[in-house]
Design a protein around this motif. Sequence first.
Motif, PDB file in Angstrom:
ATOM      1  N   HIS A   1      72.463  29.904 -17.804  1.00  0.00           N
ATOM      2  CA  HIS A   1      72.910  30.346 -19.135  1.00  0.00           C
ATOM      3  C   HIS A   1      71.751  30.739 -20.042  1.00  0.00           C
ATOM      4  CE1 HIS A   1      72.105  26.588 -21.616  1.00  0.00           C
ATOM      5  NE2 HIS A   1      71.865  26.167 -20.396  1.00  0.00           N
ATOM      6  N   ARG A   2      70.623  30.049 -19.938  1.00  0.00           N
ATOM      7  CA  ARG A   2      69.487  30.406 -20.796  1.00  0.00           C
ATOM      8  C   ARG A   2      68.902  31.752 -20.394  1.00  0.00           C
ATOM      9  NH1 ARG A   2      66.362  24.538 -21.110  1.00  0.00           N
ATOM     10  NH2 ARG A   2      67.941  23.463 -22.371  1.00  0.00           N
ATOM     11  N   ASP A   3      68.855  32.002 -19.087  1.00  0.00           N
ATOM     12  CA  ASP A   3      68.356  33.300 -18.618  1.00  0.00           C
ATOM     13  C   ASP A   3      69.288  34.428 -19.052  1.00  0.00           C
ATOM     14  OD1 ASP A   3      66.269  31.987 -17.393  1.00  0.00           O
ATOM     15  OD2 ASP A   3      67.285  31.855 -15.449  1.00  0.00           O
ATOM     16  N   LEU A   4      70.596  34.147 -19.021  1.00  0.00           N
ATOM     17  CA  LEU A   4      71.570  35.170 -19.423  1.00  0.00           C
ATOM     18  C   LEU A   4      71.459  35.464 -20.916  1.00  0.00           C
ATOM     19  CD1 LEU A   4      73.873  36.962 -18.419  1.00  0.00           C
ATOM     20  CD2 LEU A   4      75.459  35.101 -18.942  1.00  0.00           C
ATOM     21  N   ASP A   5      71.290  34.420 -21.735  1.00  0.00           N
ATOM     22  CA  ASP A   5      71.131  34.618 -23.177  1.00  0.00           C
ATOM     23  C   ASP A   5      69.844  35.382 -23.486  1.00  0.00           C
ATOM     24  OD1 ASP A   5      73.489  33.288 -23.638  1.00  0.00           O
ATOM     25  OD2 ASP A   5      72.536  31.348 -24.060  1.00  0.00           O
ATOM     26  N   ALA A   6      68.775  35.039 -22.763  1.00  0.00           N
ATOM     27  CA  ALA A   6      67.495  35.728 -22.982  1.00  0.00           C
ATOM     28  C   ALA A   6      67.591  37.207 -22.621  1.00  0.00           C
ATOM     29  CB  ALA A   6      66.394  35.057 -22.166  1.00  0.00           C
ATOM     30  N   ALA A   7      68.453  37.523 -21.650  1.00  0.00           N
ATOM     31  CA  ALA A   7      68.647  38.918 -21.240  1.00  0.00           C
ATOM     32  C   ALA A   7      69.738  39.606 -22.034  1.00  0.00           C
ATOM     33  CB  ALA A   7      68.983  38.971 -19.751  1.00  0.00           C
ATOM     34  N   MET A   8      70.198  38.987 -23.136  1.00  0.00           N
ATOM     35  CA  MET A   8      71.265  39.541 -23.980  1.00  0.00           C
ATOM     36  C   MET A   8      72.523  39.827 -23.161  1.00  0.00           C
ATOM     37  SD  MET A   8      69.389  41.913 -26.865  1.00  0.00           S
ATOM     38  CE  MET A   8      68.538  43.024 -25.756  1.00  0.00           C
ATOM     39  N   ARG A   9      72.826  38.911 -22.248  1.00  0.00           N
ATOM     40  CA  ARG A   9      74.015  38.965 -21.413  1.00  0.00           C
ATOM     41  C   ARG A   9      74.073  40.236 -20.558  1.00  0.00           C
ATOM     42  NH1 ARG A   9      77.249  34.840 -22.126  1.00  0.00           N
ATOM     43  NH2 ARG A   9      78.942  35.855 -20.982  1.00  0.00           N
ATOM     44  N   VAL A  10      72.920  40.628 -20.053  1.00  0.00           N
ATOM     45  CA  VAL A  10      72.828  41.708 -19.075  1.00  0.00           C
ATOM     46  C   VAL A  10      72.424  41.089 -17.748  1.00  0.00           C
ATOM     47  CG1 VAL A  10      71.656  43.841 -18.410  1.00  0.00           C
ATOM     48  CG2 VAL A  10      72.223  43.424 -20.812  1.00  0.00           C
ATOM     49  N   CYS A  11      73.178  41.322 -16.708  1.00  0.00           N
ATOM     50  CA  CYS A  11      72.898  40.726 -15.404  1.00  0.00           C
ATOM     51  C   CYS A  11      71.540  41.208 -14.885  1.00  0.00           C
ATOM     52  CB  CYS A  11      73.997  41.081 -14.406  1.00  0.00           C
ATOM     53  SG  CYS A  11      73.688  40.454 -12.731  1.00  0.00           S
ATOM     54  N   PRO A  12      70.617  40.281 -14.558  1.00  0.00           N
ATOM     55  CA  PRO A  12      69.306  40.700 -14.044  1.00  0.00           C
ATOM     56  C   PRO A  12      69.374  41.271 -12.634  1.00  0.00           C
ATOM     57  CG  PRO A  12      69.516  38.308 -13.973  1.00  0.00           C
ATOM     58  CD  PRO A  12      70.734  38.816 -14.694  1.00  0.00           C
ATOM     59  N   ASN A  13      70.483  41.077 -11.926  1.00  0.00           N
ATOM     60  CA  ASN A  13      70.607  41.547 -10.561  1.00  0.00           C
ATOM     61  C   ASN A  13      71.167  42.971 -10.474  1.00  0.00           C
ATOM     62  OD1 ASN A  13      70.575  41.137  -7.601  1.00  0.00           O
ATOM     63  ND2 ASN A  13      72.807  41.158  -7.804  1.00  0.00           N
ATOM     64  N   CYS A  14      72.278  43.229 -11.201  1.00  0.00           N
ATOM     65  CA  CYS A  14      72.937  44.542 -11.098  1.00  0.00           C
ATOM     66  C   CYS A  14      72.957  45.311 -12.410  1.00  0.00           C
ATOM     67  CB  CYS A  14      74.370  44.365 -10.589  1.00  0.00           C
ATOM     68  SG  CYS A  14      75.484  43.563 -11.775  1.00  0.00           S
ATOM     69  N   ASP A  15      72.422  44.718 -13.483  1.00  0.00           N
ATOM     70  CA  ASP A  15      72.346  45.371 -14.799  1.00  0.00           C
ATOM     71  C   ASP A  15      73.709  45.515 -15.473  1.00  0.00           C
ATOM     72  OD1 ASP A  15      70.024  45.922 -16.175  1.00  0.00           O
ATOM     73  OD2 ASP A  15      70.273  48.084 -16.069  1.00  0.00           O
ATOM     74  N   HIS A  16      74.687  44.742 -15.034  1.00  0.00           N
ATOM     75  CA  HIS A  16      76.003  44.796 -15.667  1.00  0.00           C
ATOM     76  C   HIS A  16      75.921  44.257 -17.092  1.00  0.00           C
ATOM     77  CE1 HIS A  16      80.350  44.591 -16.154  1.00  0.00           C
ATOM     78  NE2 HIS A  16      80.227  43.330 -16.520  1.00  0.00           N
ATOM     79  N   HIS A  17      76.486  44.997 -18.054  1.00  0.00           N
ATOM     80  CA  HIS A  17      76.483  44.593 -19.459  1.00  0.00           C
ATOM     81  C   HIS A  17      77.737  43.776 -19.769  1.00  0.00           C
ATOM     82  CE1 HIS A  17      73.216  47.379 -19.650  1.00  0.00           C
ATOM     83  NE2 HIS A  17      73.168  47.417 -20.974  1.00  0.00           N
ATOM     84  N   MET A  18      77.564  42.471 -19.943  1.00  0.00           N
ATOM     85  CA  MET A  18      78.692  41.624 -20.333  1.00  0.00           C
ATOM     86  C   MET A  18      78.904  41.717 -21.840  1.00  0.00           C
ATOM     87  SD  MET A  18      77.759  38.294 -17.980  1.00  0.00           S
ATOM     88  CE  MET A  18      76.837  38.549 -16.451  1.00  0.00           C
ATOM     89  N   ARG A  19      80.060  41.259 -22.283  1.00  0.00           N
ATOM     90  CA  ARG A  19      80.378  41.357 -23.706  1.00  0.00           C
ATOM     91  C   ARG A  19      79.513  40.404 -24.525  1.00  0.00           C
ATOM     92  NH1 ARG A  19      86.792  41.552 -22.266  1.00  0.00           N
ATOM     93  NH2 ARG A  19      86.787  43.725 -21.532  1.00  0.00           N
ATOM     94  N   LEU A  20      79.131  40.879 -25.698  1.00  0.00           N
ATOM     95  CA  LEU A  20      78.222  40.153 -26.570  1.00  0.00           C
ATOM     96  C   LEU A  20      78.919  39.844 -27.882  1.00  0.00           C
ATOM     97  CD1 LEU A  20      75.247  39.289 -26.190  1.00  0.00           C
ATOM     98  CD2 LEU A  20      74.583  41.324 -27.466  1.00  0.00           C
ATOM     99  N   GLY A  21      78.729  38.632 -28.412  1.00  0.00           N
ATOM    100  CA  GLY A  21      79.375  38.212 -29.650  1.00  0.00           C
ATOM    101  C   GLY A  21      78.712  38.791 -30.887  1.00  0.00           C
TER     102      GLY A  21
END
Length: 304
Positions: free
Chosen positions: A39-59
């Motif tokens: 979760h910390r890595d995901l938050d640091a990446a602004m909820r962008v998957c480091p593996n496939c670059d998928h942009h998840m929804r951001l609050g």
Amino acid sequence: MNWINNVVRPKIQRVFTKKSTTPDNLWHKCPSCGEMIFHRDLDAAMRVCPNCDHHMRLGTKERFASLFDNDEYQTISIDAVALDPLKFRDQKKYPDRLKEARAKTGREDAVTVAHGPLDGVETVIAVEDFSFMGGSLGMAAGEAIIRGAETALEKKLPYILLTAAGGARMQEGILSLMQMPRTTVALQLLREAGLPFIVVLTDPTTGGVLASYAMLGDVHIAEPKALIGFSGRRVIEQTIREKLPEDFQSAEFQFDHGMVDMIVHRHKLKDTLARLIRLMTHRPRSARQQNANVPMAVATQRAP
């Protein structure tokens, strides 16, 4: 028969039934590639998957933090609107749904407006949060967008709107649809005043939102792979009796057909917006842009 509860002695039961104190949300699964991300890595990446670059929804809070300098901004108060003008009820009363959404998100409604420095330029930014009843457009959301336009007019500031919505809010009926022309008029005043209005289309932007203020920007930016369209894919296929392309209504499809000016990766969004508002307001490049040797000209392009 429950063997632990009915046979094992009480002291031993506590060994079997002791609840874990470890949170169950430390890891998140990417909906695109299935990668498990801390979760910390995901938050640091602004909820962008480091593996496939998928942009998840951001609050909303994360959006503001990613755009305003040093997370410094002031929210703009919105006038109260009628809570339940139609006395609408389906499986639940409309006020109960609002209460649940407010408790879940900590926000009064789907759209929050704030102003603050973006790369040193005072800017009004409105964020539509999909987690609040699907980001649906109702009276409060329309009022927020209009208030943002009014603030931009009063202070002579650029206006940026990040959209994420499933359409109009059915619990408010015709009153939600009335927000489409109301917001259109407010944004037309911005255009007449020569103030920039930039729209960032995030996943998903659909329905009446796309049919009104989401398509009225001077520049339209989309995040990669965002769903952008008016009606659902199945509805369209049943209407025209044809099979649609696989990437239909994706940001890339809309870019190829001229509906979107550029597709920008979330990590590059702030720099792109900063260049645009400085270009559109005839301001010189910031010291940060000069040090980074960032060109002022912004080319229409896809994200890598």
